[in-house]
Write a protein that holds these residues in place. Structure first.
Motif, PDB file in Angstrom:
ATOM      1  N   VAL A  21       0.857  -1.183   0.000  1.00 57.25           N
ATOM      2  CA  VAL A  21       0.000   0.000   0.000  1.00 57.25           C
ATOM      3  C   VAL A  21       0.891   1.229   0.000  1.00 57.25           C
ATOM      4  O   VAL A  21       1.912   1.259   0.687  1.00 57.25           O
ATOM      5  N   LYS A  22       0.512   2.223  -0.793  1.00 63.48           N
ATOM      6  CA  LYS A  22       1.281   3.462  -0.847  1.00 63.48           C
ATOM      7  C   LYS A  22       0.422   4.638  -0.406  1.00 63.48           C
ATOM      8  O   LYS A  22      -0.729   4.767  -0.808  1.00 63.48           O
ATOM      9  N   TYR A  23       1.024   5.487   0.436  1.00 58.34           N
ATOM     10  CA  TYR A  23       0.330   6.668   0.930  1.00 58.34           C
ATOM     11  C   TYR A  23       1.186   7.913   0.709  1.00 58.34           C
ATOM     12  O   TYR A  23       2.427   7.847   0.728  1.00 58.34           O
ATOM     13  N   GLU A  24       0.492   9.021   0.551  1.00 56.47           N
ATOM     14  CA  GLU A  24       1.150  10.325   0.612  1.00 56.47           C
ATOM     15  C   GLU A  24       0.555  11.059   1.796  1.00 56.47           C
ATOM     16  O   GLU A  24      -0.662  11.230   1.890  1.00 56.47           O
ATOM     17  N   GLY A  25       1.406  11.465   2.739  1.00 56.23           N
ATOM     18  CA  GLY A  25       0.916  12.075   3.968  1.00 56.23           C
ATOM     19  C   GLY A  25       1.116  13.577   3.995  1.00 56.23           C
ATOM     20  O   GLY A  25       2.209  14.059   3.712  1.00 56.23           O
ATOM     21  N   GLU A  26       0.040  14.273   4.366  1.00 56.71           N
ATOM     22  CA  GLU A  26       0.177  15.722   4.578  1.00 56.71           C
ATOM     23  C   GLU A  26       1.073  15.987   5.777  1.00 56.71           C
ATOM     24  O   GLU A  26       1.930  16.856   5.758  1.00 56.71           O
ATOM     25  N   ARG A  27       0.836  15.182   6.833  1.00 57.57           N
ATOM     26  CA  ARG A  27       1.719  15.196   8.003  1.00 57.57           C
ATOM     27  C   ARG A  27       2.167  13.768   8.276  1.00 57.57           C
ATOM     28  O   ARG A  27       1.370  12.842   8.206  1.00 57.57           O
ATOM     29  N   ILE A  28       3.454  13.608   8.622  1.00 54.98           N
ATOM     30  CA  ILE A  28       3.967  12.279   8.961  1.00 54.98           C
ATOM     31  C   ILE A  28       4.715  12.375  10.289  1.00 54.98           C
ATOM     32  O   ILE A  28       5.524  13.294  10.502  1.00 54.98           O
ATOM     33  N   PHE A  29       4.432  11.430  11.166  1.00 53.28           N
ATOM     34  CA  PHE A  29       5.056  11.387  12.483  1.00 53.28           C
ATOM     35  C   PHE A  29       5.789  10.052  12.631  1.00 53.28           C
ATOM     36  O   PHE A  29       5.171   8.990  12.550  1.00 53.28           O
ATOM     37  N   ILE A  30       7.096  10.117  12.835  1.00 54.69           N
ATOM     38  CA  ILE A  30       7.915   8.902  12.963  1.00 54.69           C
ATOM     39  C   ILE A  30       8.026   8.551  14.441  1.00 54.69           C
ATOM     40  O   ILE A  30       8.542   9.328  15.246  1.00 54.69           O
ATOM     41  N   ASN A  31       7.557   7.358  14.811  1.00 50.25           N
ATOM     42  CA  ASN A  31       7.471   6.952  16.206  1.00 50.25           C
ATOM     43  C   ASN A  31       7.905   5.485  16.342  1.00 50.25           C
ATOM     44  O   ASN A  31       7.244   4.681  16.982  1.00 50.25           O
ATOM     45  N   THR A  32       9.040   5.162  15.696  1.00 47.35           N
ATOM     46  CA  THR A  32       9.457   3.760  15.577  1.00 47.35           C
ATOM     47  C   THR A  32      10.324   3.261  16.731  1.00 47.35           C
ATOM     48  O   THR A  32      10.716   2.098  16.752  1.00 47.35           O
ATOM     49  N   GLY A  33      10.645   4.129  17.684  1.00 54.27           N
ATOM     50  CA  GLY A  33      11.325   3.670  18.885  1.00 54.27           C
ATOM     51  C   GLY A  33      12.788   3.332  18.696  1.00 54.27           C
ATOM     52  O   GLY A  33      13.479   3.865  17.816  1.00 54.27           O
ATOM     53  N   ALA A  34      13.267   2.401  19.526  1.00 56.77           N
ATOM     54  CA  ALA A  34      14.672   1.993  19.517  1.00 56.77           C
ATOM     55  C   ALA A  34      14.767   0.481  19.632  1.00 56.77           C
ATOM     56  O   ALA A  34      13.811  -0.194  20.030  1.00 56.77           O
ATOM     57  N   VAL A  35      15.932  -0.048  19.271  1.00 58.79           N
ATOM     58  CA  VAL A  35      16.182  -1.492  19.330  1.00 58.79           C
ATOM     59  C   VAL A  35      17.480  -1.741  20.096  1.00 58.79           C
ATOM     60  O   VAL A  35      18.348  -0.862  20.165  1.00 58.79           O
ATOM     61  N   PRO A  36      17.651  -2.934  20.687  1.00 60.41           N
ATOM     62  CA  PRO A  36      18.867  -3.219  21.453  1.00 60.41           C
ATOM     63  C   PRO A  36      20.121  -3.196  20.582  1.00 60.41           C
ATOM     64  O   PRO A  36      20.096  -3.571  19.410  1.00 60.41           O
ATOM     65  N   VAL A  37      21.207  -2.756  21.190  1.00 58.46           N
ATOM     66  CA  VAL A  37      22.520  -2.773  20.538  1.00 58.46           C
ATOM     67  C   VAL A  37      23.253  -4.048  20.955  1.00 58.46           C
ATOM     68  O   VAL A  37      23.364  -4.341  22.151  1.00 58.46           O
ATOM     69  N   ILE A  38      23.731  -4.806  19.988  1.00 60.47           N
ATOM     70  CA  ILE A  38      24.552  -5.994  20.265  1.00 60.47           C
ATOM     71  C   ILE A  38      25.974  -5.679  19.838  1.00 60.47           C
ATOM     72  O   ILE A  38      26.242  -5.436  18.661  1.00 60.47           O
ATOM     73  N   LEU A  39      26.877  -5.638  20.788  1.00 57.35           N
ATOM     74  CA  LEU A  39      28.267  -5.280  20.490  1.00 57.35           C
ATOM     75  C   LEU A  39      28.915  -6.342  19.588  1.00 57.35           C
ATOM     76  O   LEU A  39      28.571  -7.524  19.656  1.00 57.35           O
ATOM     77  N   PRO A  40      29.881  -5.915  18.756  1.00 57.43           N
ATOM     78  CA  PRO A  40      30.541  -6.857  17.832  1.00 57.43           C
ATOM     79  C   PRO A  40      31.586  -7.728  18.525  1.00 57.43           C
ATOM     80  O   PRO A  40      32.750  -7.757  18.139  1.00 57.43           O
ATOM     81  N   ILE A  41      31.157  -8.447  19.542  1.00 52.24           N
ATOM     82  CA  ILE A  41      32.044  -9.372  20.243  1.00 52.24           C
ATOM     83  C   ILE A  41      32.005 -10.705  19.507  1.00 52.24           C
ATOM     84  O   ILE A  41      30.913 -11.232  19.248  1.00 52.24           O
TER      85      ILE A  41
END
Length: 443
Positions: free
Chosen positions: A117-137
Protein backbone atom coordinates in the motif's frame (compact mmCIF):
# COMPACT_ATOMS: atom_id res chain seq x y z
CA UNK A 1 -1.33 6.57 -4.19
CA UNK A 2 -3.79 7.48 -1.45
CA UNK A 3 -3.47 10.87 0.22
CA UNK A 4 -3.84 10.93 4.00
CA UNK A 5 -4.05 13.81 6.46
CA UNK A 6 -1.94 12.16 9.17
CA UNK A 7 0.36 9.15 9.01
CA UNK A 8 1.93 7.84 12.22
CA UNK A 9 4.65 5.22 11.81
CA UNK A 10 4.83 3.19 15.01
CA UNK A 11 2.28 2.49 17.74
CA UNK A 12 4.33 3.95 20.61
CA UNK A 13 3.28 6.10 23.54
CA UNK A 14 3.60 9.50 21.87
CA UNK A 15 2.21 8.32 18.54
CA UNK A 16 -0.83 6.53 19.93
CA UNK A 17 -1.71 9.46 22.19
CA UNK A 18 -1.42 11.83 19.25
CA UNK A 19 -3.54 9.52 17.06
CA UNK A 20 -6.30 9.43 19.68
CA UNK A 21 -6.23 13.22 20.05
CA UNK A 22 -6.34 13.83 16.29
CA UNK A 23 -9.21 11.37 15.95
CA UNK A 24 -11.15 13.22 18.63
CA UNK A 25 -10.61 16.36 16.56
CA UNK A 26 -12.26 14.54 13.66
CA UNK A 27 -9.04 14.14 11.67
CA UNK A 28 -8.12 11.12 9.58
CA UNK A 29 -5.18 9.10 10.91
CA UNK A 30 -3.33 6.04 9.61
CA UNK A 31 -1.24 4.26 12.25
CA UNK A 32 1.26 1.78 10.81
CA UNK A 33 2.67 -0.93 13.08
CA UNK A 34 4.78 -3.79 11.77
CA UNK A 35 4.07 -6.18 14.67
CA UNK A 36 0.70 -6.99 16.18
CA UNK A 37 2.63 -7.83 19.35
CA UNK A 38 3.62 -4.17 19.72
CA UNK A 39 0.29 -2.37 19.85
CA UNK A 40 0.77 0.29 22.48
CA UNK A 41 4.54 0.51 22.04
CA UNK A 42 7.72 -0.67 23.71
CA UNK A 43 6.78 0.26 27.27
CA UNK A 44 3.72 -1.92 27.74
CA UNK A 45 4.93 -4.86 25.66
CA UNK A 46 8.66 -5.39 26.13
CA UNK A 47 10.03 -2.79 28.51
CA UNK A 48 8.73 -0.75 31.46
CA UNK A 49 5.58 -2.57 32.51
CA UNK A 50 6.55 -6.23 31.91
CA UNK A 51 10.00 -5.74 33.46
CA UNK A 52 8.58 -3.97 36.52
CA UNK A 53 5.93 -6.69 36.82
CA UNK A 54 8.68 -9.33 36.92
CA UNK A 55 10.73 -7.26 39.36
CA UNK A 56 7.78 -6.92 41.73
CA UNK A 57 6.93 -10.62 41.42
CA UNK A 58 10.54 -11.49 42.27
CA UNK A 59 10.33 -9.38 45.43
CA UNK A 60 7.06 -11.12 46.29
CA UNK A 61 8.65 -14.57 46.01
CA UNK A 62 6.70 -15.70 42.94
CA UNK A 63 8.29 -18.49 40.88
CA UNK A 64 9.90 -17.24 37.67
CA UNK A 65 7.76 -19.22 35.21
CA UNK A 66 4.55 -18.20 37.02
CA UNK A 67 5.70 -14.59 36.95
CA UNK A 68 6.39 -14.77 33.20
CA UNK A 69 2.94 -16.25 32.56
CA UNK A 70 1.32 -13.50 34.60
CA UNK A 71 3.36 -10.89 32.78
CA UNK A 72 2.20 -12.27 29.43
CA UNK A 73 -1.44 -12.12 30.48
CA UNK A 74 -0.98 -8.50 31.51
CA UNK A 75 0.71 -7.43 28.27
CA UNK A 76 -1.90 -9.24 26.16
CA UNK A 77 -4.66 -7.36 27.99
CA UNK A 78 -2.89 -4.02 27.53
CA UNK A 79 -2.15 -4.70 23.86
CA UNK A 80 -5.78 -5.41 23.15
CA UNK A 81 -6.89 -2.34 25.08
CA UNK A 82 -4.47 -0.11 23.16
CA UNK A 83 -5.47 -1.56 19.81
CA UNK A 84 -9.14 -0.88 20.38
CA UNK A 85 -8.37 2.57 21.79
CA UNK A 86 -7.40 3.54 18.24
CA UNK A 87 -9.02 0.98 15.94
CA UNK A 88 -12.49 1.71 17.34
CA UNK A 89 -12.18 5.38 16.37
CA UNK A 90 -14.06 5.91 13.08
CA UNK A 91 -11.34 8.13 11.58
CA UNK A 92 -8.39 5.88 12.55
CA UNK A 93 -6.96 3.04 10.47
CA UNK A 94 -4.51 0.68 12.20
CA UNK A 95 -2.48 -1.01 9.48
CA UNK A 96 -0.29 -4.04 10.19
CA UNK A 97 2.82 -3.75 8.07
CA UNK A 98 6.31 -2.33 7.67
CA UNK A 99 6.53 1.24 6.43
CA UNK A 100 9.30 2.56 4.22
CA UNK A 101 9.75 6.08 2.89
CA UNK A 102 9.93 6.29 -0.90
CA UNK A 103 9.95 10.09 -0.85
CA UNK A 104 9.78 12.95 1.61
CA UNK A 105 6.03 12.52 2.11
CA UNK A 106 5.44 9.17 0.42
CA UNK A 107 5.33 5.91 2.34
CA UNK A 108 5.13 2.37 1.07
CA UNK A 109 3.76 -0.28 3.40
CA UNK A 110 4.38 -4.01 3.02
CA UNK A 111 1.39 -5.36 4.91
CA UNK A 112 1.42 -8.56 6.91
CA UNK A 113 -1.07 -10.13 4.50
CA UNK A 114 1.32 -9.70 1.57
CA UNK A 115 -0.04 -6.54 -0.02
CA UNK A 116 1.72 -3.29 -0.82
CA UNK A 117 0.00 0.00 0.00
CA UNK A 118 1.28 3.46 -0.85
CA UNK A 119 0.33 6.67 0.93
CA UNK A 120 1.15 10.33 0.61
CA UNK A 121 0.92 12.08 3.97
CA UNK A 122 0.18 15.72 4.58
CA UNK A 123 1.72 15.20 8.00
CA UNK A 124 3.97 12.28 8.96
CA UNK A 125 5.06 11.39 12.48
CA UNK A 126 7.91 8.90 12.96
CA UNK A 127 7.47 6.95 16.21
CA UNK A 128 9.46 3.76 15.58
CA UNK A 129 11.33 3.67 18.89
CA UNK A 130 14.67 1.99 19.52
CA UNK A 131 16.18 -1.49 19.33
CA UNK A 132 18.87 -3.22 21.45
CA UNK A 133 22.52 -2.77 20.54
CA UNK A 134 24.55 -5.99 20.27
CA UNK A 135 28.27 -5.28 20.49
CA UNK A 136 30.54 -6.86 17.83
CA UNK A 137 32.04 -9.37 20.24
CA UNK A 138 33.14 -12.52 18.39
CA UNK A 139 30.59 -15.28 18.87
CA UNK A 140 27.98 -13.12 20.60
CA UNK A 141 25.52 -12.14 17.87
CA UNK A 142 24.98 -15.70 16.64
CA UNK A 143 25.05 -17.36 20.05
CA UNK A 144 22.07 -19.64 20.73
CA UNK A 145 22.39 -18.55 24.36
CA UNK A 146 22.10 -14.82 23.61
CA UNK A 147 19.31 -12.81 25.21
CA UNK A 148 18.37 -9.19 24.71
CA UNK A 149 16.13 -7.30 27.14
CA UNK A 150 13.01 -8.61 25.39
CA UNK A 151 13.97 -12.30 25.23
CA UNK A 152 15.17 -12.19 28.85
CA UNK A 153 11.58 -11.68 29.98
CA UNK A 154 10.21 -14.56 27.92
CA UNK A 155 12.35 -17.45 29.10
CA UNK A 156 10.48 -20.68 29.73
CA UNK A 157 12.68 -21.45 32.70
CA UNK A 158 14.97 -19.51 35.00
CA UNK A 159 18.64 -19.50 33.93
CA UNK A 160 20.62 -20.95 36.82
CA UNK A 161 23.64 -18.93 35.72
CA UNK A 162 23.33 -15.65 33.86
CA UNK A 163 26.14 -13.54 32.43
CA UNK A 164 25.17 -9.92 31.75
CA UNK A 165 27.29 -7.78 29.46
CA UNK A 166 26.81 -4.18 30.53
CA UNK A 167 26.57 -2.59 33.98
CA UNK A 168 24.33 0.26 32.89
CA UNK A 169 20.93 0.84 34.39
CA UNK A 170 19.14 -1.76 32.25
CA UNK A 171 21.79 -4.34 33.07
CA UNK A 172 21.49 -3.58 36.77
CA UNK A 173 17.70 -3.94 36.77
CA UNK A 174 17.98 -7.37 35.19
CA UNK A 175 20.87 -8.34 37.48
CA UNK A 176 18.83 -7.52 40.59
CA UNK A 177 15.70 -9.19 39.22
CA UNK A 178 17.33 -12.48 38.20
CA UNK A 179 19.34 -12.60 41.42
CA UNK A 180 16.07 -12.26 43.32
CA UNK A 181 14.60 -15.18 41.38
CA UNK A 182 17.64 -17.27 42.30
CA UNK A 183 19.99 -16.99 39.32
CA UNK A 184 23.73 -16.80 39.83
CA UNK A 185 24.44 -13.47 38.11
CA UNK A 186 27.78 -12.17 36.81
CA UNK A 187 27.95 -8.66 35.32
CA UNK A 188 30.81 -7.72 33.00
CA UNK A 189 31.56 -4.14 31.97
CA UNK A 190 34.40 -2.40 30.16
CA UNK A 191 34.18 0.64 32.42
CA UNK A 192 36.13 0.35 35.66
CA UNK A 193 33.88 2.93 37.35
CA UNK A 194 30.50 1.69 38.56
CA UNK A 195 27.53 3.86 37.39
CA UNK A 196 29.99 6.75 36.99
CA UNK A 197 27.40 9.53 36.57
CA UNK A 198 26.23 8.98 40.15
CA UNK A 199 27.88 10.38 43.25
CA UNK A 200 30.52 8.08 44.70
CA UNK A 201 28.62 7.47 47.95
CA UNK A 202 25.52 6.48 45.99
CA UNK A 203 27.31 4.19 43.53
CA UNK A 204 29.21 2.50 46.39
CA UNK A 205 25.98 1.86 48.27
CA UNK A 206 24.25 0.46 45.16
CA UNK A 207 27.13 -1.87 44.37
CA UNK A 208 27.36 -3.11 47.95
CA UNK A 209 23.63 -3.86 48.11
CA UNK A 210 23.61 -5.68 44.76
CA UNK A 211 26.61 -7.76 45.82
CA UNK A 212 24.77 -8.67 49.02
CA UNK A 213 21.91 -9.80 46.79
CA UNK A 214 24.37 -12.18 45.12
CA UNK A 215 25.39 -10.25 42.00
CA UNK A 216 29.06 -10.57 41.04
CA UNK A 217 30.68 -7.63 39.24
CA UNK A 218 33.71 -7.78 36.98
CA UNK A 219 34.50 -4.19 35.98
CA UNK A 220 37.27 -2.77 33.81
CA UNK A 221 37.34 -5.88 31.64
CA UNK A 222 38.05 -6.41 27.97
CA UNK A 223 35.68 -9.04 26.59
CA UNK A 224 37.49 -11.18 24.02
CA UNK A 225 34.92 -13.65 22.73
CA UNK A 226 31.85 -15.72 23.41
CA UNK A 227 32.29 -19.48 23.13
CA UNK A 228 29.17 -21.59 22.68
CA UNK A 229 29.42 -25.00 24.30
CA UNK A 230 26.95 -27.87 24.02
CA UNK A 231 25.05 -26.99 27.20
CA UNK A 232 26.36 -23.58 28.29
CA UNK A 233 28.08 -20.42 27.15
CA UNK A 234 31.51 -19.08 28.12
CA UNK A 235 32.46 -15.41 27.96
CA UNK A 236 36.21 -14.93 27.83
CA UNK A 237 37.55 -11.65 29.14
CA UNK A 238 40.79 -10.04 30.27
CA UNK A 239 41.20 -8.13 33.51
CA UNK A 240 44.47 -6.64 34.70
CA UNK A 241 46.34 -8.83 32.21
CA UNK A 242 44.69 -12.02 33.45
CA UNK A 243 42.60 -14.21 31.15
CA UNK A 244 39.29 -15.15 32.77
CA UNK A 245 36.05 -16.93 31.86
CA UNK A 246 32.46 -16.35 32.98
CA UNK A 247 30.14 -19.31 32.45
CA UNK A 248 26.39 -19.16 32.12
CA UNK A 249 23.28 -20.85 30.81
CA UNK A 250 22.45 -17.58 29.07
CA UNK A 251 24.25 -14.36 28.20
CA UNK A 252 22.27 -11.11 28.29
CA UNK A 253 23.43 -8.17 26.18
CA UNK A 254 22.48 -5.00 28.04
CA UNK A 255 24.63 -2.52 26.15
CA UNK A 256 22.14 0.16 25.24
CA UNK A 257 19.61 0.85 22.50
CA UNK A 258 19.75 2.70 19.20
CA UNK A 259 17.18 4.43 17.03
CA UNK A 260 15.03 2.03 15.01
CA UNK A 261 15.56 3.54 11.54
CA UNK A 262 17.46 0.80 9.70
CA UNK A 263 14.67 -0.23 7.33
CA UNK A 264 12.76 3.04 7.29
CA UNK A 265 14.01 4.19 3.89
CA UNK A 266 15.33 7.52 5.15
CA UNK A 267 17.90 7.39 2.35
CA UNK A 268 15.00 8.14 0.01
CA UNK A 269 14.26 11.39 1.83
CA UNK A 270 15.92 14.59 2.99
CA UNK A 271 15.40 13.58 6.62
CA UNK A 272 18.72 13.97 8.43
CA UNK A 273 20.18 11.63 11.03
CA UNK A 274 23.16 12.13 13.33
CA UNK A 275 26.30 9.98 13.61
CA UNK A 276 24.47 7.56 15.93
CA UNK A 277 21.52 7.11 13.61
CA UNK A 278 19.08 9.26 15.58
CA UNK A 279 16.68 11.40 13.56
CA UNK A 280 17.70 15.03 13.91
CA UNK A 281 14.92 17.32 15.16
CA UNK A 282 14.63 20.96 16.09
CA UNK A 283 13.17 22.41 19.26
CA UNK A 284 9.69 21.50 18.05
CA UNK A 285 10.48 17.90 17.02
CA UNK A 286 10.43 18.86 13.35
CA UNK A 287 12.80 16.94 11.10
CA UNK A 288 14.68 18.50 8.19
CA UNK A 289 11.63 17.83 6.01
CA UNK A 290 8.60 20.11 6.35
CA UNK A 291 5.61 18.52 8.10
CA UNK A 292 7.55 15.44 9.21
CA UNK A 293 8.16 15.03 12.94
CA UNK A 294 10.02 12.46 15.06
CA UNK A 295 8.61 11.39 18.43
CA UNK A 296 10.13 9.33 21.25
CA UNK A 297 13.27 7.18 21.27
CA UNK A 298 13.88 7.40 17.52
CA UNK A 299 15.13 10.98 17.88
CA UNK A 300 17.73 10.08 20.53
CA UNK A 301 18.07 11.53 24.00
CA UNK A 302 16.33 10.19 27.09
CA UNK A 303 14.56 6.91 26.35
CA UNK A 304 11.56 6.99 28.65
CA UNK A 305 7.91 6.46 27.81
CA UNK A 306 7.02 9.67 29.64
CA UNK A 307 9.39 11.58 27.34
CA UNK A 308 7.48 10.19 24.36
CA UNK A 309 4.24 11.33 26.01
CA UNK A 310 5.72 14.79 26.54
CA UNK A 311 6.76 14.83 22.88
CA UNK A 312 3.05 14.48 22.10
CA UNK A 313 2.40 17.63 24.14
CA UNK A 314 4.93 19.52 22.00
CA UNK A 315 3.19 18.40 18.80
CA UNK A 316 -0.23 19.21 20.26
CA UNK A 317 0.97 22.70 21.17
CA UNK A 318 1.99 23.30 17.56
CA UNK A 319 -1.09 21.89 15.87
CA UNK A 320 -3.81 23.06 18.24
CA UNK A 321 -2.17 25.41 20.76
CA UNK A 322 -0.03 28.52 20.80
CA UNK A 323 3.14 26.60 19.86
CA UNK A 324 4.99 27.82 22.93
CA UNK A 325 5.77 24.42 24.46
CA UNK A 326 8.97 22.88 23.07
CA UNK A 327 12.07 20.90 24.02
CA UNK A 328 13.59 23.93 25.74
CA UNK A 329 10.60 23.91 28.10
CA UNK A 330 11.50 20.42 29.32
CA UNK A 331 13.96 21.09 32.12
CA UNK A 332 13.03 18.90 35.07
CA UNK A 333 12.93 15.22 34.12
CA UNK A 334 13.11 12.61 36.89
CA UNK A 335 14.05 8.98 36.35
CA UNK A 336 14.16 5.79 38.36
CA UNK A 337 16.21 2.60 38.18
CA UNK A 338 14.19 -0.32 39.54
CA UNK A 339 16.90 -2.17 41.36
CA UNK A 340 16.50 -3.22 45.01
CA UNK A 341 15.90 -0.69 46.50
CA UNK A 342 15.12 1.70 43.61
CA UNK A 343 17.45 4.54 42.67
CA UNK A 344 15.77 7.77 41.57
CA UNK A 345 17.15 11.10 40.50
CA UNK A 346 16.24 14.55 39.21
CA UNK A 347 18.35 17.62 38.47
CA UNK A 348 21.96 18.02 39.59
CA UNK A 349 24.03 15.44 41.42
CA UNK A 350 26.70 16.61 43.83
CA UNK A 351 29.34 15.37 41.39
CA UNK A 352 27.88 17.44 38.54
CA UNK A 353 27.46 20.52 40.71
CA UNK A 354 31.13 20.41 41.69
CA UNK A 355 32.17 19.91 38.07
CA UNK A 356 30.07 22.89 36.94
CA UNK A 357 31.12 25.13 39.82
CA UNK A 358 27.56 25.45 41.13
CA UNK A 359 27.23 26.69 44.70
CA UNK A 360 24.97 24.42 46.75
CA UNK A 361 23.85 23.42 50.20
CA UNK A 362 23.85 19.66 50.72
CA UNK A 363 21.28 17.67 52.69
CA UNK A 364 21.73 13.95 53.41
CA UNK A 365 19.69 11.37 55.26
CA UNK A 366 20.35 7.63 55.63
CA UNK A 367 17.25 5.60 54.84
CA UNK A 368 17.83 3.70 58.08
CA UNK A 369 16.71 6.87 59.92
CA UNK A 370 13.23 6.76 58.31
CA UNK A 371 10.57 5.03 60.50
CA UNK A 372 8.65 3.61 57.48
CA UNK A 373 11.86 1.94 56.26
CA UNK A 374 12.13 0.21 59.63
CA UNK A 375 8.49 -0.86 59.44
CA UNK A 376 9.01 -2.25 55.93
CA UNK A 377 12.28 -3.93 56.99
CA UNK A 378 14.21 -2.29 54.15
CA UNK A 379 16.69 0.22 55.54
CA UNK A 380 19.15 0.20 52.65
CA UNK A 381 20.01 3.46 50.95
CA UNK A 382 20.68 7.16 51.20
CA UNK A 383 18.70 10.31 50.33
CA UNK A 384 20.56 13.40 49.08
CA UNK A 385 19.38 16.82 47.95
CA UNK A 386 21.13 19.95 46.72
CA UNK A 387 19.67 23.40 47.42
CA UNK A 388 20.57 26.85 46.09
CA UNK A 389 21.78 28.81 49.17
CA UNK A 390 20.33 32.08 47.86
CA UNK A 391 16.95 31.12 46.37
CA UNK A 392 16.40 28.07 48.62
CA UNK A 393 15.14 26.22 45.53
CA UNK A 394 16.07 22.58 45.03
CA UNK A 395 18.80 22.04 42.43
CA UNK A 396 18.57 18.27 42.39
CA UNK A 397 18.07 15.13 44.41
CA UNK A 398 19.26 11.54 44.42
CA UNK A 399 17.03 9.19 46.35
CA UNK A 400 18.31 5.66 46.79
CA UNK A 401 15.88 3.74 48.92
CA UNK A 402 12.43 2.28 49.42
CA UNK A 403 9.70 3.93 47.29
CA UNK A 404 12.12 6.48 45.84
CA UNK A 405 10.39 6.09 42.46
CA UNK A 406 7.31 7.72 44.01
CA UNK A 407 9.11 10.33 46.11
CA UNK A 408 11.20 11.70 43.26
CA UNK A 409 8.06 13.05 41.61
CA UNK A 410 7.41 15.28 44.64
CA UNK A 411 10.92 16.69 44.33
CA UNK A 412 10.50 17.24 40.59
CA UNK A 413 7.18 19.02 41.16
CA UNK A 414 8.74 21.33 43.76
CA UNK A 415 11.60 22.10 41.37
CA UNK A 416 9.27 22.82 38.46
CA UNK A 417 7.11 25.08 40.62
CA UNK A 418 10.27 26.78 41.94
CA UNK A 419 9.20 26.14 45.52
CA UNK A 420 11.71 26.64 48.34
CA UNK A 421 12.91 23.42 49.93
CA UNK A 422 11.27 24.58 53.16
CA UNK A 423 7.87 23.76 51.65
CA UNK A 424 8.80 20.08 51.64
CA UNK A 425 10.57 20.38 54.99
CA UNK A 426 7.54 21.87 56.76
CA UNK A 427 4.79 19.92 54.98
CA UNK A 428 2.50 17.75 57.13
CA UNK A 429 2.75 14.15 55.87
CA UNK A 430 0.82 11.06 56.84
CA UNK A 431 2.66 8.59 59.08
CA UNK A 432 4.36 6.22 58.71
CA UNK A 433 5.33 7.04 55.12
CA UNK A 434 8.52 7.46 53.15
CA UNK A 435 7.46 10.97 52.11
CA UNK A 436 7.69 12.23 55.68
CA UNK A 437 11.43 11.69 55.35
CA UNK A 438 11.50 15.14 53.74
CA UNK A 439 10.83 16.59 57.21
CA UNK A 440 14.18 15.23 58.32
CA UNK A 441 16.11 15.33 55.04
CA UNK A 442 15.69 19.09 54.71
CA UNK A 443 16.34 19.98 58.37
Amino acid sequence: MEKKKNIIIGFGKGGKTLAKFLAQKGEEVVVIEKSNQMYGGTCINIACLPSKRLIIEAANGVEFTDAVNGKNEMTAFLRDKNYHMLADEPTVTVLDGEAKFIGNHQVEVATTDGQTVKYEGERIFINTGAVPVILPIPGLKDSPYLLDSTAAMDQKSLPKRLVIIGAGYIGLEFAAMFARYGSQVTVLDHNSDFIPREDDDISSAVKKDLEELGVKFELGVDIKQVINKEDHVEVEYEKNGEQLVAQGDRVLAATGRRANTENLGLENTNIKTDSRGNIVVDNYLKTSVENVWAIGDVKGGLQFTYISLDDYRIIKSQLFGDGSYNLASRKTVPYSVFIEPPLSEVGLTEKQAKKDGVDYKLFKLPVAAIPKARVAKNTHGLFKALVDPETEQILGATLYGLESHELINLIALAMKAKLPYTMLRDQIYTHPTMSEAFNDLFK
